[in-house]
Structure formats: structure tokens, C-alpha cells
Design a protein around this motif. Sequence first.
Motif, mmCIF file in Angstrom:
data_model
loop_
_atom_site.group_PDB
_atom_site.id
_atom_site.type_symbol
_atom_site.label_atom_id
_atom_site.label_comp_id
_atom_site.label_asym_id
_atom_site.label_seq_id
_atom_site.Cartn_x
_atom_site.Cartn_y
_atom_site.Cartn_z
ATOM 1 N N TYR A 34 0.569 -0.918 0.015
ATOM 2 C CA TYR A 34 -0.074 -0.387 0.167
ATOM 3 C C TYR A 34 0.938 1.386 0.006
ATOM 4 O O TYR A 34 -0.008 2.050 -0.229
ATOM 5 C CB TYR A 34 -1.312 0.093 0.804
ATOM 6 N N CYS A 156 0.048 0.783 -4.671
ATOM 7 C CA CYS A 156 -0.134 1.844 -4.749
ATOM 8 C C CYS A 156 0.896 2.981 -4.573
ATOM 9 O O CYS A 156 1.990 2.829 -3.819
ATOM 10 C CB CYS A 156 -1.142 1.950 -3.285
ATOM 11 N N SER A 181 -3.204 1.670 -7.799
ATOM 12 C CA SER A 181 -4.145 3.210 -7.611
ATOM 13 C C SER A 181 -2.782 3.667 -7.302
ATOM 14 O O SER A 181 -1.788 3.358 -7.112
ATOM 15 C CB SER A 181 -4.585 2.654 -5.683
ATOM 16 N N CYS A 234 -8.191 7.166 -5.912
ATOM 17 C CA CYS A 234 -6.447 7.450 -5.052
ATOM 18 C C CYS A 234 -7.828 6.862 -3.506
ATOM 19 O O CYS A 234 -8.879 8.022 -3.363
ATOM 20 C CB CYS A 234 -6.697 8.457 -5.119
ATOM 21 N N PHE A 467 -9.864 -0.598 -1.445
ATOM 22 C CA PHE A 467 -9.059 -0.248 -2.634
ATOM 23 C C PHE A 467 -10.153 -1.097 -4.271
ATOM 24 O O PHE A 467 -10.653 -1.090 -5.283
ATOM 25 C CB PHE A 467 -8.198 -1.047 -3.213
#
Length: 467
Positions: A34, A156, A181, A234, A467
Amino acid sequence: MGNKSFITDNFLLQNKYAEELYEQYASKQPIIDYHNHLPPKDIAEDRNFENISQVWLAGDHYKWRAMRTMGVDEKFITGDASDKEKFLAWAKTVPHTLRNPLYHWTHLELKRYFGIDELLNEDNAERIYEEVNRQLQLPENSCRGLLKKMNVKTLCTTEDPVDTLQYHQQLATSDCEIKVSTAFRPDKSILIETENYTQYLKELGKSANVEIKTYADLKKALYGRIKYFDANGCKLCDHGLNYISFEEFSEAEIKEIFRKRLEGKELTSLEIEKFHTAILLYLSETYHEFGWVQQFHLGALRNNNKRMLKELGPDTGWDSIADYSQAENLSSFLDALDGKDKLTKTILYNLNPADNEIFATMVGNYNDGSVKGKVQFGSGWWFLDQKDGIIKQLNALSNMGLVSCFIGMLTDSRSFLSFPRHEYFRRVLCNLFGQEMESGELPNDMELVGKTIANISYHNAEEYFDF
């Protein structure tokens, strides 16, 4: 054993409990990474790297620092030497990294990605270089292929508010099986004292379609970019700050401080701290509005070597751990948000191990029962993402909070070959619990302990991030 790698099935696992915990509850879990600094362009275009230096040495200031310590000339680190020469210089350095985590990571990565089960050194460097480069040309070793190999489910990256997110948009409509992401990183808008601040405001204004002439314009531009990032999937922000600023301020003061800076006038240190406080509180309230997770990486002393900063720029390996006072400002900042009921999910990463207990107890002040593990003491970061740093963070969190609610590891890396760090973390985690099962400090209940291991490895992060 000779030149054979020491990365066995039981690497770092020192008893049967640790082995079973790892094998049954940790090893097969997917990865949610992440927070990292991977270039989304490479994932969108599914790049195949020409050689190992491009994917392994480029941008890796951990390796660069080790090479400099060994007296390797800068030409072979960030200079104009060929990729092959740089790799050979690194290979020559590797045997001297014993007891540094680089020794573990180097051999774990060579084995997991390329099946190379020998110790890298000057003698076999050329052969390994050619073999890895051969494998990197295979379709299954493209960027996405390397990620799939490590069972990465979600990652991410980190982007500045001015980013168009074109590669994230490309990925969202592609056949990429990995969810990619982004995290919003607006530090350049906060650091009013930097030399090129007004130049950055022009870029930010252009991206937000706002001419930034007042503090209200700045807030409008940032709000617009948060809205844009949110529309592009996001769910997180990230801040890399020395410490959290906190000074009482009035809106009129902040407007005046901003006006002064735009006119090129000198700001006092108090004015700078007031501005940092105001803009960070505004951003955090906006993150709450959008339901994002906010991350704060605190405690680095950056760009210590000014001569080399001038020569090579930032993020080239001249940073260290700082000893800023963290507790009071952090408390005031979180309390100001909590008092308005505008404290969103928050992850605090600490770089100074002397402050571990401060962070571990701070998060407990704002876990209000609304969300499991709402405020997190983030995993060992940067200089602390090695075995000792990981254990110290886990112990502080266990002793002063609930490690069972912890959302686990992330790479914070710029390299597609860094994902075995999740395996490294999971092995350290399983060994810690396994040793306490053996000593009788934890019950001999594999299902109970195993569930906690699986949650820390994967399920807690899956639950925490939307997510």
C-alpha cells in the motif's frame, strides 16, 4: 556448502512452530503493497528491463551507500559507467555486506525472481549478469510478470498533485490483473520555505485550472486535485515530513504569511510553522471528507551532505535518522482533527527507534472504537525495515497496543525486485511468534496464533483499505 545460497525453506525460521506458521498461514497470502514509489508508466507499458542494473541498481540508494562505504567511485554508482560495470561493482561489494539487510535481500531476490541459488561475488558476477539479463527478456519477466510472480494483488504508487494520472487511467482500462492505485503526495505545497515554492504553485495552479494568488486559491487548487485523484480511484495520501508542525494560528495570519511569500519576503520560523500547521490541517480535514487513509512518514534528516546534494540532487543516499521531538506536536495535531470529528484513518511511520514507544502509545489515544485499528503504528520504515527494526516495531506495538490489528508490511521501494521484503517480514513475524510458542509465552494453539499471522500478513490490510 561452498557458494550455495543460505536462503533455504527455513530461512529465519528457528523452530517447528515458526516453520508451520510461515508455511500454513503466511507464505501463501497475497501481497497488498500500500505504499511504494514504483513508476506507473513501467506497469502500464508492461516494460521488460534490458538488464538487471536498470531494475535493481537504478535509484537504490541503500546499495549506493554500501558501495560508497567500500570506496567505489561514484562513476560506478550514479555516474556514466555502463550498466554492466555498475553491476560488477555492486557484485564486488556484496560479500562485504554481511549482517547488513542488503545481504539477505540480495540473495532472496536473486533466488525468488531468477532461481539463482548461489552467493553473488566478483567471481560469478559476469555469469549471473548474463543469466539474469537473459531471463529479463522473457515475456513472463515483464513488470507485471515480476509482480505476479510475487503474488502481488494490489499496489499503491505515490504521485504529486500535479500528476495527470494518465498511466493509472491506462491501467484502469487495461487487462492488468493487479490493482494499481495511487497516493496523493502534496508536500511541495506545504513546504512554503523552499526556494522554488512559487514556481511549484504555478504548476499546481495549471493542473487545477486555478490561478494561485491567495491562500484561498491554494486551498481551492488542492481541493480540486484531491477530487481529481479520488475520481481516479485514489484512497490514500502520503506525507514525508521531518515532524508534524503545530502552532496556533488565525486564518488572517495564514493569508498574510502566504501573501508575504508570494511577494518574495523572508518568513520567520514561527510563520513557517504556522503555515505548515494550517495547510496540513486543511488537507487532513479534506482527506476525512473523502474517506481516505492518511499516512505520515516522520523522522528523517534529509540531504545532510550539501556538496553531494548539489552534485546529484535529493534521494541519492545522503539521508539519516533524525532526533526531532515528535510527541507533543503529533498529539496536538491529531487532537485538533479528532476534536472536530475529522480524523480519518491514519498511519504513523517512525524512523527513530528511540521513539517507537512514543508512536505505539500515541496511536492508542485516537483509536476510538469506530474502526478496527483506525490509527496505526506503521511498519519499520527506511533504515528500520530490517530484521532488528521490524522486531522492535512489533514488540513496541505488541506491548502497548494490539499487534493483532496491525496492517503489516510495505516495500516503500522504487524497484520491481523488492517484493520479497514481504516474505522477509513474514518470516521475521512467524519466527517471533514461533519462539514464544516454544517457550510457553504463547499458547500451543496453531489456529489461534495462525489466524493472527494471516491477518497481519494480508487480511487486516485488505479490510483497512478500500481499494
